[in-house]
Design a protein around this motif. Structure first.
Motif, short mmCIF file in Angstrom:
data_model
loop_
_atom_site.label_atom_id
_atom_site.label_comp_id
_atom_site.label_asym_id
_atom_site.label_seq_id
_atom_site.Cartn_x
_atom_site.Cartn_y
_atom_site.Cartn_z
N PHE A 173 57.81 67.69 -11.70
CA PHE A 173 57.08 67.83 -10.45
C PHE A 173 56.64 69.28 -10.30
O PHE A 173 57.44 70.20 -10.48
CB PHE A 173 57.95 67.45 -9.24
CG PHE A 173 58.41 66.02 -9.26
CD1 PHE A 173 57.54 65.00 -8.91
CD2 PHE A 173 59.70 65.69 -9.63
CE1 PHE A 173 57.96 63.68 -8.93
CE2 PHE A 173 60.13 64.37 -9.65
CZ PHE A 173 59.25 63.36 -9.31
N SER A 211 53.27 65.14 -9.12
CA SER A 211 53.97 64.51 -10.24
C SER A 211 53.20 64.68 -11.54
O SER A 211 51.97 64.69 -11.56
CB SER A 211 54.17 63.02 -9.95
OG SER A 211 54.66 62.35 -11.10
N THR A 271 57.99 58.67 -12.81
CA THR A 271 58.00 59.66 -11.73
C THR A 271 56.75 59.63 -10.86
O THR A 271 56.43 60.61 -10.19
CB THR A 271 58.27 61.09 -12.24
OG1 THR A 271 57.25 61.49 -13.16
CG2 THR A 271 59.63 61.18 -12.92
N ASN A 282 55.41 61.34 -18.92
CA ASN A 282 55.62 62.25 -17.80
C ASN A 282 56.44 63.44 -18.26
O ASN A 282 57.23 63.35 -19.20
CB ASN A 282 56.29 61.54 -16.62
CG ASN A 282 57.54 60.78 -17.02
OD1 ASN A 282 57.59 60.13 -18.06
ND2 ASN A 282 58.56 60.84 -16.17
N ASN A 285 53.02 62.31 -5.28
CA ASN A 285 52.31 61.93 -6.51
C ASN A 285 51.26 62.96 -6.91
O ASN A 285 50.89 63.03 -8.08
CB ASN A 285 51.67 60.55 -6.34
CG ASN A 285 52.70 59.44 -6.34
OD1 ASN A 285 53.85 59.65 -6.75
ND2 ASN A 285 52.31 58.26 -5.89
N ASP A 345 59.83 54.18 -8.39
CA ASP A 345 58.85 54.95 -9.17
C ASP A 345 58.74 54.39 -10.58
O ASP A 345 59.65 53.71 -11.07
CB ASP A 345 59.24 56.43 -9.23
CG ASP A 345 60.37 56.70 -10.23
OD1 ASP A 345 60.06 57.12 -11.37
OD2 ASP A 345 61.54 56.47 -9.88
#
Length: 324
Positions: A186, A273, A255, A150, A270, A252
């Protein structure tokens, strides 16, 4: 003639057996001392103790601290048949930071057993994995690749190197190639994310994630004593956190947020994300979740409800709370 104790226990006999058991187990008197105190023969005292045990008036339990983790592992396997649990023993009365240290060492050792030449390892950064990265034992592995799961575009973390240091520490430990993921954690707009995902450099990282042989991650929880990094480092504002509470979010992974039943589809955040589709955790050979701390129990229980892992490394106190 000696008194006899028959199987057809009378109330008086049961009461006498309890009295003898209290003197023997609670006060530590010998059978001789009990016989003298109650005016009974020593053989009758022995028979009363046997009767107390046989009829359930007395239960004897052995608490073996060495066996406790194995017992918890068996209970976890029974409750979650898809799971390979490893419960880590911690010193009685120790603080949670000690639990994390012990769990990190256990996870590092497990990783050594799992990794093979030519594999790809997907890592979700965070406080727990940072601890694991510091517990690794150097060991070169041929053609190993480490890919970040992520994004981490946060100004504070760019300056501190928290995320990149964790990923590169893993890679350096095994002589592996690190593939960082320099995109926002994000996005402000899901459409921006979709456009970014079409870029060739980003697609390369996404393809590596999808081909991972091993995933290593923790569960994030706002209530943890040591808050998950995504909550502590300002990645979420007050509006985000309020919406997550209203939507029944329990935690989570990388993330990507999930509800108390382990479901994760349909949560608006999401779509913004940078983390992977959590279905990936059900597809890889080794989806290893590392968890420590009572504040993560709710999130861990939800992740297990969704079968969002197949291997768990957890401290014994957290495991016991999870099972209760």
């Amino acid at each position: 003639m000696l008194d006899a104790v028959t199987d057809s226990t009378t109330d008086d006999t049961a009461a006498q057996a309890v009295q003898v058991a209290r003197l023997y187990y609670h006060q530590g008197l010998t059978t001789d001392a009990i016989a003298r105190e109650l005016g009974l023969s020593r053989p009758k005292v022995s028979r009363l103790l046997t009767l107390a045990r046989r009829t359930g008036l007395v239960e004897i339990r052995i608490h073996d601290p060495q066996a406790q983790p194995q017992s918890l592992e068996a209970q976890l396997s029974a409750r979650y048949p898809f799971l390979r649990p490893q419960v880590v023993r911690v010193p009685p009365g120790s603080p949670e930071n000690i639990w994390l240290d012990r769990v990190a060492v256990a996870a590092a050792r497990l990783l050594e057993q799992l990794l093979r030449p030519g594999q790809t390892v997907g890592l979700a950064w965070g406080t727990t994995l940072d601890a694991v990265s510091r517990a690794l034992t150097p060991r070169p592995i041929t053609n190993l690749q480490v890919v970040q799961l992520n994004g981490s575009a946060n100004a504070l973390d760019f300056m501190s190197g928290f995320v990149t240091d964790t990923i590169t520490r893993f890679a350096a430990n095994y002589g592996a190639r690190a593939h960082l993921f320099p995109v926002p954690t994000f996005f402000d707009d899901p459409a921006t994310r979709e456009a970014m995902w079409r870029e060739r450099s980003v697609r390369h990282v996404l393809d590596l994630q999808a081909r991972a042989d091993v995933l290593l991650y923790s569960v994030g929880a706002a209530a943890a004593l040591v808050p998950s990094h995504v909550y502590a480092a300002g990645y979420l504002d007050e509006t985000d956190e309020a919406q997550l509470r209203a939507q029944g979010v329990a935690g989570d992974i990388a993330t990507v947020f999930f509800r108390a039943d382990g479901s994760f589809h349909g949560l608006p955040i999401n779509a913004r994300s940078s983390g992977p589709d959590l279905a990936l955790t059900r597809q890889v050979t080794h989806a290893v979740c590392v968890v420590s701390g009572l504040g993560k129990v709710q999130a861990l229980r939800a992740a297990l409800a969704g079968e969002l892992m197949n291997t768990l490394v957890v401290d014994e106190v957290t495991a016991r709370a999870l099972l209760s």
